[in-house]
Design an enzyme around this catalytic site. Structure first.
Site, PDB file in Angstrom:
ATOM      1  N   ASP A  16       0.785  -1.224  -0.094  1.00 42.73           N
ATOM      2  CA  ASP A  16      -0.044  -0.017   0.050  1.00 42.73           C
ATOM      3  C   ASP A  16       0.751   1.274   0.033  1.00 42.73           C
ATOM      4  OD1 ASP A  16      -2.268   1.923   0.628  1.00 42.73           O
ATOM      5  OD2 ASP A  16      -1.467   1.891   2.480  1.00 42.73           O
ATOM      6  N   ASP A  18       0.049   5.183   0.949  1.00 42.87           N
ATOM      7  CA  ASP A  18      -0.407   6.079   2.045  1.00 42.87           C
ATOM      8  C   ASP A  18      -0.339   5.585   3.436  1.00 42.87           C
ATOM      9  OD1 ASP A  18      -1.019   8.943   0.543  1.00 42.87           O
ATOM     10  OD2 ASP A  18      -2.012   7.558  -0.463  1.00 42.87           O
ATOM     11  N   ASP A 244      -2.293  -0.818   6.047  1.00 39.09           N
ATOM     12  CA  ASP A 244      -2.170  -0.148   7.293  1.00 39.09           C
ATOM     13  C   ASP A 244      -4.123   0.043   7.462  1.00 39.09           C
ATOM     14  OD1 ASP A 244      -2.591   1.801   5.462  1.00 39.09           O
ATOM     15  OD2 ASP A 244      -2.550   3.177   6.985  1.00 39.09           O
TER      16      ASP A 244
END
Length: 301
Positions: A16, A18, A244
């Site tokens: 991922d 960001d 996240d």
């Protein structure tokens, strides 16, 4: 060979952006860039999987010298290393009309992501979305820095102001990939999420506080990763994914080794096999070194 040993033989890594690959400044740290390139040099395929559009995802990767396949807009679009589109899953016009009616009834602001860019019909609300996203993914960022980031993305064409979304979607060849919905009213957002999830062709996830990411139900990171793995001849059991937030769950749940960032939501951590450092502590580099480059099974026993 045990399941743990199989899971440690990493041949592909999905990362991922960001809150994961990028630090609080929206940059790939030197440590993370080194680890990605080292993995690639060792024969491991690295894939970046993001909710960003291709235009938004490319600049920080180029600045770090990283070239790899990209899963964009949560899986609505997949790009080869060359930038060629190899997968596209737009939201059908009739489905958009159903979603638009729900958002209008709930009085919720949203932005359009299409194959040609990202669009807003309210410049100040677009700034609010960016501010929430940055403060969620990169805590501690000051208001001036966010204002400067907002100006940059409009000046570079990462997002474009329009009078109406109908004018955008009425253009020939325009394909709708995602609706990014924003509200600080948690109850309103939760109600809209339930209503949107009930629409047959839609998938609803979240990438930050106060937002919803609405895509076609087949436009999810996990589904896109599965198709890419099949194309490359890599088993998901030999794949590591690092993320996240909730829009990462579809890929984290299906790979052989799921890694949560230290700054991830608690639910994401519980869903993963291991937890690495946070995005300001080069957590991606640590995960790659410990569980991919070293093929180290000891911490998974």
């Amino acid at each position: 060979m045990t399941n743990t040993e199989k899971r440690c033989r990493v041949k592909m890594i999905a990362i991922d952006m960001d809150g994961t690959l990028l630090n609080r400044h929206g940059q790939v740290s030197a440590e993370n860039a080194w680890a990605v390139k080292e993995a690639q040099a060792s024969g491991i395929t690295v894939v970046v999987a993001t909710g960003r559009s291709y235009k938004e995802a490319l600049p920080p990767l180029m600045a770090a010298g990283i070239t790899c396949p990209l899963i964009c807009v949560n899986g609505a679009e997949v790009r080869a290393e060359t930038g060629e589109i190899v997968r596209s899953v737009p939201i059908p016009p009739q489905t958009y009309e159903e979603a638009e009616a729900i958002l209008r009834q709930e009085d919720l602001y949203y932005e359009l992501y299409t194959n040609r860019g990202t669009f807003t019909n309210d410049r100040e609300k677009a700034f609010g979305v960016l501010r929430d996203f940055i403060q969620s993914a990169f805590p501690g960022t000051d208001e001036q820095a966010i204002r400067e980031a907002d100006e940059r993305r409009f000046s570079t064409g990462e997002i474009s102001p329009v009078d109406t979304y109908a004018a955008v979607l009425g253009r020939s060849g325009e394909h709708l990939y995602k609706l990014l919905v924003f509200s600080r009213d948690g109850q309103k957002l939760a109600r809209a999420s339930r209503r949107l999830a009930a629409v047959n062709e839609l998938s609803v996830s979240s990438s930050a506080n106060h937002n919803l990411e609405v895509t076609h139900r087949h436009a999810q990171k996990g589904i896109a990763l599965q198709e890419l793995a099949d194309r490359l001849g890599v088993a998901l059991e030999e794949t590591m994914a690092i993320g996240d937030n909730f829009n990462d769950l579809s890929m984290l749940r299906m790979v052989g080794l799921s890694v949560a960032m230290g700054n991830a939501e608690d639910e994401i951590k519980r869903a993963c096999a291991v937890v690495t450092g946070n995005n300001d502590q080069h957590g991606v580099a640590r995960a790659i070194r410990e569980w991919a480059l070293s093929q180290n099974c000891s911490k998974l026993q």
